[in-house]
Design a protein around this motif. Structure first.
Motif, mmCIF file in Angstrom:
data_model
loop_
_atom_site.group_PDB
_atom_site.id
_atom_site.type_symbol
_atom_site.label_atom_id
_atom_site.label_comp_id
_atom_site.label_asym_id
_atom_site.label_seq_id
_atom_site.Cartn_x
_atom_site.Cartn_y
_atom_site.Cartn_z
ATOM 1 N N UNK A 300 0.850 -1.195 0.000
ATOM 2 C CA UNK A 300 0.000 0.000 0.000
ATOM 3 C C UNK A 300 0.885 1.245 0.000
ATOM 4 N N UNK A 301 0.288 2.341 -0.405
ATOM 5 C CA UNK A 301 0.940 3.638 -0.329
ATOM 6 C C UNK A 301 -0.013 4.637 0.286
ATOM 7 N N UNK A 302 0.526 5.601 1.008
ATOM 8 C CA UNK A 302 -0.312 6.626 1.625
ATOM 9 C C UNK A 302 -0.884 7.532 0.538
ATOM 10 N N UNK A 303 -2.176 7.829 0.616
ATOM 11 C CA UNK A 303 -2.860 8.637 -0.390
ATOM 12 C C UNK A 303 -3.651 9.760 0.278
ATOM 13 N N UNK A 304 -3.859 10.837 -0.481
ATOM 14 C CA UNK A 304 -4.624 11.986 -0.010
ATOM 15 C C UNK A 304 -5.768 12.247 -0.978
ATOM 16 N N UNK A 305 -6.970 12.292 -0.422
ATOM 17 C CA UNK A 305 -8.168 12.558 -1.231
ATOM 18 C C UNK A 305 -8.713 13.943 -0.884
ATOM 19 N N UNK A 306 -8.890 14.763 -1.913
ATOM 20 C CA UNK A 306 -9.458 16.099 -1.744
ATOM 21 C C UNK A 306 -10.880 16.087 -2.302
ATOM 22 N N UNK A 307 -11.837 16.486 -1.466
ATOM 23 C CA UNK A 307 -13.241 16.496 -1.851
ATOM 24 C C UNK A 307 -13.685 17.933 -2.086
ATOM 25 N N UNK A 308 -14.015 18.211 -3.338
ATOM 26 C CA UNK A 308 -14.256 19.593 -3.764
ATOM 27 C C UNK A 308 -15.489 20.199 -3.097
ATOM 28 N N UNK A 309 -16.626 19.571 -3.189
ATOM 29 C CA UNK A 309 -17.852 20.171 -2.665
ATOM 30 C C UNK A 309 -17.849 20.234 -1.147
ATOM 31 N N UNK A 310 -17.395 19.175 -0.509
ATOM 32 C CA UNK A 310 -17.397 19.131 0.954
ATOM 33 C C UNK A 310 -16.266 19.942 1.566
ATOM 34 N N UNK A 311 -15.276 20.329 0.727
ATOM 35 C CA UNK A 311 -14.090 21.029 1.252
ATOM 36 C C UNK A 311 -13.455 20.220 2.387
ATOM 37 N N UNK A 312 -13.248 18.930 2.124
ATOM 38 C CA UNK A 312 -12.678 18.052 3.139
ATOM 39 C C UNK A 312 -11.554 17.225 2.539
ATOM 40 N N UNK A 313 -10.699 16.680 3.415
ATOM 41 C CA UNK A 313 -9.534 15.909 2.997
ATOM 42 C C UNK A 313 -9.531 14.587 3.746
ATOM 43 N N UNK A 314 -9.246 13.515 3.048
ATOM 44 C CA UNK A 314 -9.211 12.186 3.645
ATOM 45 C C UNK A 314 -7.860 11.545 3.332
ATOM 46 N N UNK A 315 -7.189 11.053 4.354
ATOM 47 C CA UNK A 315 -5.902 10.383 4.161
ATOM 48 C C UNK A 315 -6.102 8.888 4.339
ATOM 49 N N UNK A 316 -5.676 8.108 3.341
ATOM 50 C CA UNK A 316 -5.924 6.667 3.355
ATOM 51 C C UNK A 316 -4.673 5.906 2.926
ATOM 52 N N UNK A 317 -4.713 4.594 3.091
ATOM 53 C CA UNK A 317 -3.676 3.714 2.560
ATOM 54 C C UNK A 317 -4.306 2.903 1.436
ATOM 55 N N UNK A 318 -3.767 3.051 0.211
ATOM 56 C CA UNK A 318 -4.374 2.456 -0.968
ATOM 57 C C UNK A 318 -3.466 1.383 -1.566
ATOM 58 N N UNK A 319 -4.084 0.444 -2.278
ATOM 59 C CA UNK A 319 -3.318 -0.575 -2.987
ATOM 60 C C UNK A 319 -2.355 0.082 -3.962
ATOM 61 N N UNK A 320 -1.146 -0.448 -4.043
ATOM 62 C CA UNK A 320 -0.126 0.122 -4.922
ATOM 63 C C UNK A 320 -0.524 0.015 -6.395
#
Length: 333
Positions: A300-320
């Motif tokens: 896995x690699x650390x990933x950052x998700x930016x949500x435009x409408x919600x103005x929120x950020x989610x940090x996850x571990x995703x499959x490589x």
């Protein structure tokens, strides 16, 4: 100071005629290009100024300049070096066992100077390098190629000398970034990216990387239109090697610093493009997913998700193997 190793590299580059600095300088007045070397805080032209329309005398295609035109001789954003500038250059490059050779390489074919305005123009010291100095003491510098020494000489109004120009070293220009437009040009494919300087120490791309590593499968819906619009998807392993030389995939700490002040984030840019989740795709209109170089779990690699409408950020571990976007960052030296 460059130190011994730096001086040796500069000497070798002078001998071979290769530019030490990343960018050469183009004079917009006549489109002549000058190679430059960096010494201390300055970039030095490695060749004499050859702007003939502003010269006081041109002999065998060489331009010479009298003191009255010195202040306008050099191209925009450059100038004639001061005495202190010359001393820094000399201390940095013209010392040690190679000082004569380095000085000869820097000067090139010496031309002396000319006495003009009274009868026939007279050449003086053709075997020596004479150069203009920009200060109030009406002096020039003489570089003695036989001894590897230098000295100052008084200057009169009827003396025409060769000119070397200097410009302030700009680390962004050295990184192939246009300071005025804040645009980086990727030398691998010529693609351009808007960039921003953060905390005076790091430059971030403001657009997703579009460098082609594989195929159209890197695009949203495998449609190249989306590659142009949003950038390309990369697997984790691809992302680690996708950034241009001198740039890198940001680690988790750099992403943390990047998103601290969320009011300054470009949500409409960051929060679009989605991701490629095996044979499915994430919400292209309202999310943007980005790799960091950090990996905390196997495969896995650390990933950052930016949500435009919600103005929120989610940090996850995703499959490589998932396809996420890449924002490259570079340290400002």
């Amino acid at each position: 100071m460059l130190g011994y190793l730096g001086r040796l590299v500069v000497a070798l580059l002078m001998v071979t005629g290769v530019s030490f600095a990343a960018n050469d300088y183009s004079d917009s007045r006549d489109n002549r290009v000058y190679r430059v070397i960096r010494t201390g805080p300055l970039n030095w032209f490695t060749g004499n100024l050859s702007y003939k329309e502003g010269a006081s005398l041109v002999v065998r295609n060489r331009a010479f300049y009298a003191p009255k035109v010195w202040d306008k001789a050099c191209p925009e954003n450059t100038r004639i070096p001061s005495w202190q500038d010359w001393e820094v250059l000399i201390k940095d490059q013209f010392i040690g066992a190679r000082k004569k050779q380095n000085m000869r390489s820097f000067v090139g074919a010496p031309a002396g100077f000319y006495e003009i305005g009274v009868g026939e123009n007279k050449q003086v010291g053709p075997e020596v390098g004479y150069f203009a100095v920009s200060d109030a003491q009406n002096r020039a510098i003489m570089l003695d190629l036989n001894r590897g020494m230098y000295s100052e000489i008084p200057v009169t109004d009827n003396m025409a000398l060769t000119v070397r120009c200097v410009g302030d070293y700009d680390p962004l220009e050295e990184m192939n970034i246009s300071r005025n437009k804040m645009v980086f040009t990727d030398p691998r494919d010529g693609k351009k990216y808007k960039v921003e300087l953060r905390d005076s120490t790091k430059v971030w791309m403001k657009q997703n990387l579009r460098y082609n590593l594989t195929s159209a499968k890197q695009c949203f819906l495998e449609d190249s239109v989306f590659c142009k619009r949003h950038g390309r998807f990369y697997t984790y392993d691809e992302a680690l090697k996708a950034c241009p030389k001198g740039w890198h995939l940001p680690n988790d700490g750099e992403w943390r610093d990047y998103q601290k002040d969320q009011s300054k984030l470009d949500w409409d840019n960051l929060g679009r493009g989605g991701c490629r989740d095996w044979d499915e795709y994430c919400d292209e209109s309202n999310t943007g997913h980005y790799w960091s170089s950090t990996s905390v779990e196997k495969n896995t690699g650390r990933a950052w998700e930016f949500r435009r409408q919600a103005r929120s950020i989610n940090r996850t571990d995703e499959s490589v193997q998932k396809g996420l976007y890449v924002r490259c960052v570079a340290d400002v030296k």
